[in-house]
Design a protein around this motif. Sequence first.
Motif, PDB file in Angstrom:
ATOM      1  N   LEU A 165      36.243 101.329 -86.040  1.00  0.00           N
ATOM      2  CA  LEU A 165      34.949 101.435 -86.482  1.00  0.00           C
ATOM      3  C   LEU A 165      34.480 100.167 -86.303  1.00  0.00           C
ATOM      4  O   LEU A 165      33.284  99.911 -86.101  1.00  0.00           O
ATOM      5  N   ASP A 166      35.292  98.834 -86.173  1.00  0.00           N
ATOM      6  CA  ASP A 166      34.668  97.628 -85.633  1.00  0.00           C
ATOM      7  C   ASP A 166      33.968  97.756 -84.391  1.00  0.00           C
ATOM      8  O   ASP A 166      32.982  97.139 -84.072  1.00  0.00           O
ATOM      9  N   GLY A 167      34.332  98.634 -83.349  1.00  0.00           N
ATOM     10  CA  GLY A 167      33.675  98.695 -82.076  1.00  0.00           C
ATOM     11  C   GLY A 167      32.454  99.305 -82.166  1.00  0.00           C
ATOM     12  O   GLY A 167      31.447  98.849 -81.974  1.00  0.00           O
ATOM     13  N   TYR A 168      32.239 100.441 -83.301  1.00  0.00           N
ATOM     14  CA  TYR A 168      30.635 100.961 -83.463  1.00  0.00           C
ATOM     15  C   TYR A 168      30.078  99.700 -84.006  1.00  0.00           C
ATOM     16  O   TYR A 168      28.796  99.721 -83.790  1.00  0.00           O
ATOM     17  N   ARG A 169      30.502  99.260 -85.172  1.00  0.00           N
ATOM     18  CA  ARG A 169      29.831  97.979 -85.924  1.00  0.00           C
ATOM     19  C   ARG A 169      29.223  96.899 -85.097  1.00  0.00           C
ATOM     20  O   ARG A 169      27.957  96.509 -84.891  1.00  0.00           O
ATOM     21  N   LYS A 170      30.054  96.452 -84.105  1.00  0.00           N
ATOM     22  CA  LYS A 170      29.524  95.458 -83.229  1.00  0.00           C
ATOM     23  C   LYS A 170      28.391  96.051 -82.440  1.00  0.00           C
ATOM     24  O   LYS A 170      27.199  95.402 -81.969  1.00  0.00           O
ATOM     25  N   TYR A 171      28.653  97.249 -81.960  1.00  0.00           N
ATOM     26  CA  TYR A 171      27.513  97.876 -81.028  1.00  0.00           C
ATOM     27  C   TYR A 171      26.369  98.139 -81.636  1.00  0.00           C
ATOM     28  O   TYR A 171      25.375  97.604 -81.171  1.00  0.00           O
ATOM     29  N   PHE A 172      26.203  98.568 -83.160  1.00  0.00           N
ATOM     30  CA  PHE A 172      25.049  98.618 -83.940  1.00  0.00           C
ATOM     31  C   PHE A 172      24.524  97.249 -84.240  1.00  0.00           C
ATOM     32  O   PHE A 172      23.209  97.094 -84.203  1.00  0.00           O
ATOM     33  N   ASN A 173      25.319  96.335 -84.438  1.00  0.00           N
ATOM     34  CA  ASN A 173      25.017  94.984 -84.671  1.00  0.00           C
ATOM     35  C   ASN A 173      24.180  94.335 -83.570  1.00  0.00           C
ATOM     36  O   ASN A 173      22.919  93.752 -83.843  1.00  0.00           O
ATOM     37  N   GLN A 174      24.409  94.312 -82.504  1.00  0.00           N
ATOM     38  CA  GLN A 174      23.749  93.894 -81.312  1.00  0.00           C
ATOM     39  C   GLN A 174      22.348  94.616 -81.027  1.00  0.00           C
ATOM     40  O   GLN A 174      21.468  94.089 -80.755  1.00  0.00           O
ATOM     41  N   ILE A 175      22.358  95.809 -81.263  1.00  0.00           N
ATOM     42  CA  ILE A 175      21.200  96.679 -81.192  1.00  0.00           C
ATOM     43  C   ILE A 175      20.371  96.014 -82.230  1.00  0.00           C
ATOM     44  O   ILE A 175      18.902  95.903 -82.034  1.00  0.00           O
ATOM     45  N   VAL A 176      20.699  96.165 -83.483  1.00  0.00           N
ATOM     46  CA  VAL A 176      19.786  95.753 -84.575  1.00  0.00           C
ATOM     47  C   VAL A 176      19.387  94.158 -84.350  1.00  0.00           C
ATOM     48  O   VAL A 176      18.081  93.779 -84.657  1.00  0.00           O
ATOM     49  N   GLY A 177      20.170  93.286 -84.010  1.00  0.00           N
ATOM     50  CA  GLY A 177      19.926  91.956 -83.935  1.00  0.00           C
ATOM     51  C   GLY A 177      18.947  91.754 -82.493  1.00  0.00           C
ATOM     52  O   GLY A 177      17.940  91.026 -82.839  1.00  0.00           O
ATOM     53  N   PHE A 178      18.757  92.550 -81.426  1.00  0.00           N
ATOM     54  CA  PHE A 178      17.922  92.555 -80.636  1.00  0.00           C
ATOM     55  C   PHE A 178      16.446  93.092 -81.273  1.00  0.00           C
ATOM     56  O   PHE A 178      15.311  92.218 -80.810  1.00  0.00           O
ATOM     57  N   PHE A 179      16.475  94.164 -81.781  1.00  0.00           N
ATOM     58  CA  PHE A 179      15.345  94.667 -82.249  1.00  0.00           C
ATOM     59  C   PHE A 179      14.578  93.711 -83.449  1.00  0.00           C
ATOM     60  O   PHE A 179      13.411  93.761 -83.541  1.00  0.00           O
ATOM     61  N   VAL A 180      15.431  93.240 -84.159  1.00  0.00           N
ATOM     62  CA  VAL A 180      15.068  92.134 -85.358  1.00  0.00           C
ATOM     63  C   VAL A 180      14.357  91.028 -84.486  1.00  0.00           C
ATOM     64  O   VAL A 180      13.288  90.871 -85.226  1.00  0.00           O
ATOM     65  N   VAL A 181      14.848  90.431 -83.475  1.00  0.00           N
ATOM     66  CA  VAL A 181      14.407  89.268 -82.850  1.00  0.00           C
ATOM     67  C   VAL A 181      12.986  89.656 -82.458  1.00  0.00           C
ATOM     68  O   VAL A 181      11.962  89.030 -82.507  1.00  0.00           O
ATOM     69  N   GLU A 182      12.882  90.773 -81.648  1.00  0.00           N
ATOM     70  CA  GLU A 182      11.759  91.344 -81.075  1.00  0.00           C
ATOM     71  C   GLU A 182      10.580  91.673 -82.036  1.00  0.00           C
ATOM     72  O   GLU A 182       9.492  91.195 -81.887  1.00  0.00           O
ATOM     73  N   ASP A 183      10.968  92.327 -83.252  1.00  0.00           N
ATOM     74  CA  ASP A 183      10.004  92.213 -84.289  1.00  0.00           C
ATOM     75  C   ASP A 183       9.420  91.049 -84.820  1.00  0.00           C
ATOM     76  O   ASP A 183       8.475  90.846 -85.286  1.00  0.00           O
ATOM     77  N   HIS A 184      10.499  89.908 -84.915  1.00  0.00           N
ATOM     78  CA  HIS A 184       9.864  88.710 -85.437  1.00  0.00           C
ATOM     79  C   HIS A 184       8.854  88.299 -84.433  1.00  0.00           C
ATOM     80  O   HIS A 184       7.822  87.505 -84.850  1.00  0.00           O
TER      81      HIS A 184
END
Length: 769
Positions: free
Chosen positions: A295-314
Amino acid sequence: MAELESLETAAEHERILREIESTDTACIGPTLRSVYDGEEHGRFMEKLEARIRNHDREIEKMCNFHYQGFVDSITELLKVRGEAQKLKNQVTDTNRKLQSEGKEVTMEELKQCRLQQRNISATVDNLTLCLPVLEMYSKLREQMKSKRHYPALKTLEHLEHVYLPRVSHYRFCKIMVDNIPKLREEIKDVSMSDLKDFLESIRKHSDKIGETAMKQACGLHCLKERKFQILFESMEKDGEPEVLTDLVDFSPVYRCLHIYSVLGARETFENYYRKQRRKQARLVLQPPSNMHETLDGYRKYFNQIVGFFVVEDHILHTTQGLVNRAYIDELWEMALSKTIAALRTHSSYCSDPNLALDLKNLIVLFADTLQGYGFPVNQLFDMLLEIRDQYSEILLKKWSGVFRNILDSDNYSPIPVANEELYMKIVGQFPFQDTELEKQPFPKKFPFSEFVPKVYNQIKEFIYACLKFSEDLHLSSTEIDDMIRKSTNLLLTRMLSNCLQNVIKRRNTGLTELVQIIINTTHLEKSCKFLEEFITNITNVHPDTVHTSKLYGTTTFKDARHAAEEEIYTNLNQKIDQFLQLADYDWMAVEPGSKASDYLVDLIAFLRSTFAVFTHLPGKVAQTACMSACKHLSTSLTQLLLEAEVRQLTLGALQQFNLDVEECEQFARSGPVPGFQGDTLQLAFIDLRQLLDLFIQWDWSTYLADYGQPTCKYLRVNPTTALTLLEKMKDTSRKNNVFAQFRKNERDKQKLIDAVAKQLRSLINSHHL
């Protein structure tokens, strides 16, 4: 009348006096003229004198009150006069000394001093003009040294357009002007370097940014259940989630944007930023090859995607035009397609239902987080429905193993209970009510074995597992109910049915086990309505609702029961065949024995004990099994009599065989299974009985005469069967009676056999024609 005029005159005089007191001296003439125009000026003068005396008295009072202040003021004035005299003496003395000193100064020296004074003044003026330029330039350097590039650029603009034009005729000014483009490029390059560092920083921190955003979404939606807490095991350790600006310093991108905007290169900056972020997006969207393992593999993958788009939204909301909604939507479309493709690929490797459930919860949180930032996530929920089908398959495989273990470990014996506590425990696990059993004293037994409550509870556990996946998928109660029912039907019709069929078809499954399986499946079939109610209670969808699927449990358990019944029939027949293999007839015996064969006595004893176990079976099953066994025994005995290996047969052997058949008929008459009417069970042996009676009584005349008639005594004797058996006896007569032709009786018997055989062949031929 005189008094009235006197009062009016006094009032007029009073008015005139007030006017005199309040009017300016220059304007008093008209007022006085009005006095002399009248005839009462004498009286007015008296009033005026009285008013003057009043005012004098008031002045005197006031002077008396302020007299000490007047004296003090005079004293101070005398002191000032003395000080003024001293000052006058000092000024006079200073002037005398100055005049005396001035006589020694020449005119040339004075001119020279005047020139120096003017030069110094000019120098001061020029320095005053240049110093701000130098100070501004020094400030510029200091700002650049401290990496305050945007203020440095503002200072440079101010220096170029405000300060340098004032001192443009100086050489150092020309040097500064020539150096300004270089300074601009330096600021531009340094700010771009800061931007690259920023891009590298957010690439490294995307995981942490995404984790923080998902934690905040988790808290915002009050998702405090264990299923979401497990997704972020460090939530409690780390305390409250940080805000985005605490994790990332966005000032470099703001500064660089402002600097490039001021320098007129905003478009270049925007294109560079977007190009670099697209590259980073492709890297972020590339999942690791072993992502599916934990599950940690999926979690890191999702974290990076969310992080990318949160930055772009900001960036979208804090800058004007660096990124726009169309650009972010384009990135999101690409990210969504790649993310869904990656999840489809990696989730297909999943075989652990717990991991699949955690993945579903993680995807839900991932979708909710990005939805909170305005990104459309419907495709993610559609993809979750695909994973739901895969999750159902994983559950089916898991529960198939669970059912196998339950069925393999079961002892296939009724559950004994020694006290009320154990009885209530079983009843609590499985919906069972039996008034007669409740009345019985302890110890007593349930009719079913342990696998019934275990299987029932595992079906409920499966339903709970299906329900867990349906939560938070934004599905209606009807859709959830339909999904649970379909999955449960697959569990019953595929997995449980296969497991039951495997147990039933297993070689080492005995009759006792098969009987218990029939009893168990009967009770499980009755429990299906309770499973329907259970699903209705957890989904709040009534089973009578349109399009609601029905559970196929009844069919599943009926099929299993029918298979067990067929297996019982087959098993019984195999047991009968095994006993018949022990048969050892002396087909050439002259005289029969005194009792039935031992193997048949043992077979009948076995059948009696077996049918005694059938007491708990439904009546029709026990009757069918008993009838099937008797028919098979009758058929097998007939085949034993007619088989090709038995080439010769004596009447004594046939009589011994008749004793065995009578034993079978006695068994049928004894009613081994209740429910048969009259001699119904004996009819299983009617064919064999008529055949033996025909030969033992040698009643061929009756058989041949009545053949084909409904009332024929030997209606069930087939002429082909009779001919085969007759041929065996004919061959025996010829072989064992070498001198038979010399005895008349033997010759007559042989002729009779030949005649009967001929007539039988004629019947057979006529039947075929």
